[in-house]
Structures are given as C-alpha cells and as structure tokens.
Scaffold this active site. Sequence first.
Site, mmCIF file in Angstrom:
data_model
loop_
_atom_site.group_PDB
_atom_site.id
_atom_site.type_symbol
_atom_site.label_atom_id
_atom_site.label_comp_id
_atom_site.label_asym_id
_atom_site.label_seq_id
_atom_site.Cartn_x
_atom_site.Cartn_y
_atom_site.Cartn_z
ATOM 1 C CG ASP A 104 50.705 48.332 28.602
ATOM 2 O OD1 ASP A 104 49.677 48.357 29.314
ATOM 3 O OD2 ASP A 104 50.693 48.204 27.367
ATOM 4 C CG ASP A 128 44.634 40.720 29.432
ATOM 5 O OD1 ASP A 128 43.807 39.826 29.662
ATOM 6 O OD2 ASP A 128 44.540 41.874 29.896
ATOM 7 C CG HIS A 217 30.823 18.252 19.911
ATOM 8 N ND1 HIS A 217 31.085 16.953 19.506
ATOM 9 C CD2 HIS A 217 31.949 18.696 20.502
ATOM 10 C CE1 HIS A 217 32.320 16.639 19.856
ATOM 11 N NE2 HIS A 217 32.872 17.679 20.464
ATOM 12 N NE ARG A 263 20.702 27.042 23.933
ATOM 13 C CZ ARG A 263 20.059 26.139 24.660
ATOM 14 N NH1 ARG A 263 20.534 25.782 25.826
ATOM 15 N NH2 ARG A 263 18.952 25.591 24.211
ATOM 16 N NE ARG A 272 41.626 39.688 36.253
ATOM 17 C CZ ARG A 272 41.111 40.873 35.933
ATOM 18 N NH1 ARG A 272 40.899 41.165 34.662
ATOM 19 N NH2 ARG A 272 40.817 41.746 36.853
HETATM 20 P P1 ADP Z 1 47.691 47.740 33.711
HETATM 21 O O1 ADP Z 1 48.851 48.057 34.578
HETATM 22 O O2 ADP Z 1 47.155 46.365 33.949
HETATM 23 O O3 ADP Z 1 47.953 48.076 32.261
HETATM 24 P P2 ADP Z 1 46.135 50.186 33.958
HETATM 25 O O4 ADP Z 1 46.381 50.618 32.559
HETATM 26 O O5 ADP Z 1 44.774 50.356 34.533
HETATM 27 O O6 ADP Z 1 46.478 48.652 34.194
HETATM 28 O O7 ADP Z 1 47.204 50.960 34.876
HETATM 29 C C1 ADP Z 1 47.242 50.744 36.261
HETATM 30 C C2 ADP Z 1 47.561 52.039 36.974
HETATM 31 O O8 ADP Z 1 48.837 52.533 36.517
HETATM 32 C C3 ADP Z 1 46.596 53.180 36.682
HETATM 33 O O9 ADP Z 1 45.459 53.153 37.483
HETATM 34 C C4 ADP Z 1 47.460 54.386 36.991
HETATM 35 O O10 ADP Z 1 47.549 54.586 38.392
HETATM 36 C C5 ADP Z 1 48.825 53.949 36.475
HETATM 37 N N1 ADP Z 1 48.973 54.428 35.086
HETATM 38 C C6 ADP Z 1 48.391 53.960 33.977
HETATM 39 N N2 ADP Z 1 48.735 54.664 32.878
HETATM 40 C C7 ADP Z 1 49.564 55.625 33.307
HETATM 41 C C8 ADP Z 1 50.277 56.690 32.655
HETATM 42 N N3 ADP Z 1 50.175 56.902 31.342
HETATM 43 N N4 ADP Z 1 51.048 57.483 33.434
HETATM 44 C C9 ADP Z 1 51.145 57.278 34.745
HETATM 45 N N5 ADP Z 1 50.504 56.294 35.417
HETATM 46 C C10 ADP Z 1 49.721 55.479 34.718
#
Ligand code: ADP
Length: 339
Positions: A104, A128, A217, A263, A272
Amino acid sequence: MIKKIGVLTSGGDAPGMNAAVRAVTRAAIRKGMQVYGIRRGYNGLINGDVFEMNERSVSDIIQRGGTMLYTARCPEFRTEEGVEKARAKCEELGLEGIVVIGGDGSFRGARDLTLHGIPCVAMPGTIDNDIVCSDYTIGFDTAVNICIDLIDKLRDTCNSHNRCSVVQIMGKNAGWVTLEAGIAAGATSIIVPEVEFDFQRDIVDRIARGKRYGKNHFIVLVSEGLFFDVPSNKNYKYCVDNGIANIADFAKRVEKETGVESREAILGHVQRGGAPSAKDRVIATEMGNYCVNLLKNGISNRVVVMKETDIIDLDILEALKMEKPFDFKKYEMANMINI
Ligand code: ADP
C-alpha cells in the site's frame, strides 16, 4: 492511445512479482505497446534506470522468486520534489503509463504520480496479505507453503526430543501468514497482533491439555508483529509489561510456565524466497494482464485487487481507505480444531 508504458516492483519483494512483470510485458507488447522495465522501484524512475523489454526479456522468470526488476524503498519519492523528478523523467523517456507492483505504500506513490499527470495502475504484491483493499496479495500462498514446510521439519525434531518449538512468523503488522500457517501446520497456539492473547489460557492451558491427550511435542506460532510498537498490535503492552522483547524471551517464558523444553526459531526472509506457487503465478498473470487492459483503455489511478474470487479494479484513494478486518472466525476455528 498509450503507446509506451513502464513497469516497476516496489517495497518488500514477494514470490510471484516476476510472473506479474512477465504478464505486464507480454500483454502490453501483444496490445501494440512498448514496455520499459524500471529498476529498484521509484528510485529507477527518478534516476532513469530503465531498459526496454521484449517478449524474451521476461523468459524463464515465471518460476523464480524475487523480482528481476529489483525492488527498493525510495524515501525521496515521498517528497514533492521526488515525484516531480519522476514525472519529468517519464516525460523525457516518453513513458505514458506505469504499472506498479507492491504494497500500500507503493499504491500511495502510484496515486501521487497519477496526480502529477502520469497515469498509473497498481497491483498488490506482498507476502503479508495486509493490503486492506484486496482479499489476496501475490506472494501470500507461497509464503504460507514455505512456512508449513519448515514447521513440518521443526515438528520432526520437536517430536524426537519432546520439545516445544516457538516459531516467529513474518507478516509485518498482520497475522494473516501466522493464522494460515497455523491452521495448515496444526499449531497448538497461534499468537497474532490482532487478537489479545492470554498466556495462561492460550498457551499454558492448551499445552497442558495436549499433554493429557498424550501429545509430547508442541508448535507455538508467534507473529513478528507481536513485538512491534504500533497501535494495531493488541499485545505490545503485554510483552513490554512482562519483559518479552523478542521470540527468545517468549520461548523462555513458555518453558518456565509449561515445564516443556522450548526452543525459538525465526523463519525470517526464507519465507519470502523460492519458487512461487501455482496460485501466485496464476493470479499475478491475471492481474498483470488486467493492469495493461486498464492503461490500454485510458484508465488510471486504479488498483487491481481480488474480491473473493474475482479480480476487479478500484479507485486508489478509495481503496486505501478501506478496511480488512482480521478473520476472527477462522482464528477461533483453528483454536477449536488444533490441540
Ligand atoms: P509497500 O509498498 O510494500 O507498502 P513501502 O511502504 O516501503 O512498501 O512503500 C514503498 C515505496 O512507496 C516507498 O519507498 C516510497 O517510495 C513509496 N511510498 C510509500 N508511502 C508513500 C506515500 N505516503 N506517498 C508517496 N509515496 C509513498
């Protein structure tokens, strides 16, 4: 009509991203467009790290984990200047549309770039399954299968030694992978950030009951998100109050309270990697093709998602505001069936 598009993978990698890149590339070429691969997410867009792809550029990748385009986080892209640089680069390269594969955070980036005049569509790639607008995210099925394979192996040695394995499962702030793996691997206890747990009831009593049934176990699965200081984690305070900072502390507590030698194990990034499952390859292919059709029809600022078994598209802004409640019913069922 859009003639030249780019494709990028962003955020954490997930098995099936390659299948998505392949589908986008092949579908776009078949529909008469030129396709550019953009390396390392939004970084590649800002720096112009791109290359033209043909049908053969994506040969022999459908079965591979990771992403041939590499992925990265790009803090610069969160700034107005960063997005502006990316827009200028798109214009310079003649890129008229971008397909973004990621989580997102990446969707927010796609929204920003669209608002700056470069049409984007996005699709969900993360193990995830924590994207609120989609019932499924590419990589989830593969990650769960890797988990159960490893947990089955741990079970063999746990059985031989009459031990308890306390296993940390990846999934960021969400317990989806832990729940699914817990059901499929028959874990005695499934501890996730979304459900407030009670150490006595959910671990000690369950292990005691298992012992009465003759079980020797035990598998306790714990989401990594249990140790994250975020408001959605219902168990963070409990962990802090009880001096549990990590999975090793958790395992010690299990041993102390149950008397069963325990453990810890952290599955970590192996979750991944590896070949994507058939499900992830197929959904990635369908979604990649769907993204290209949207751009081809002049539609952007959309996210392609799965609702039940259908692939549909939603407005990115609307999609980011949606909610996906944890599957408490499934969680209860798991606790009823597993011992
Ligand atoms: P994911 O896409 O897996 O949720 P991230 O949250 O790290 O991973 O987002 C990936 C990339 O998307 C970030 O490094 C950034 O470049 C861009 N990004 C994340 N959040 C925003 C935001 N609020 N506005 C603009 N770009 C964003």
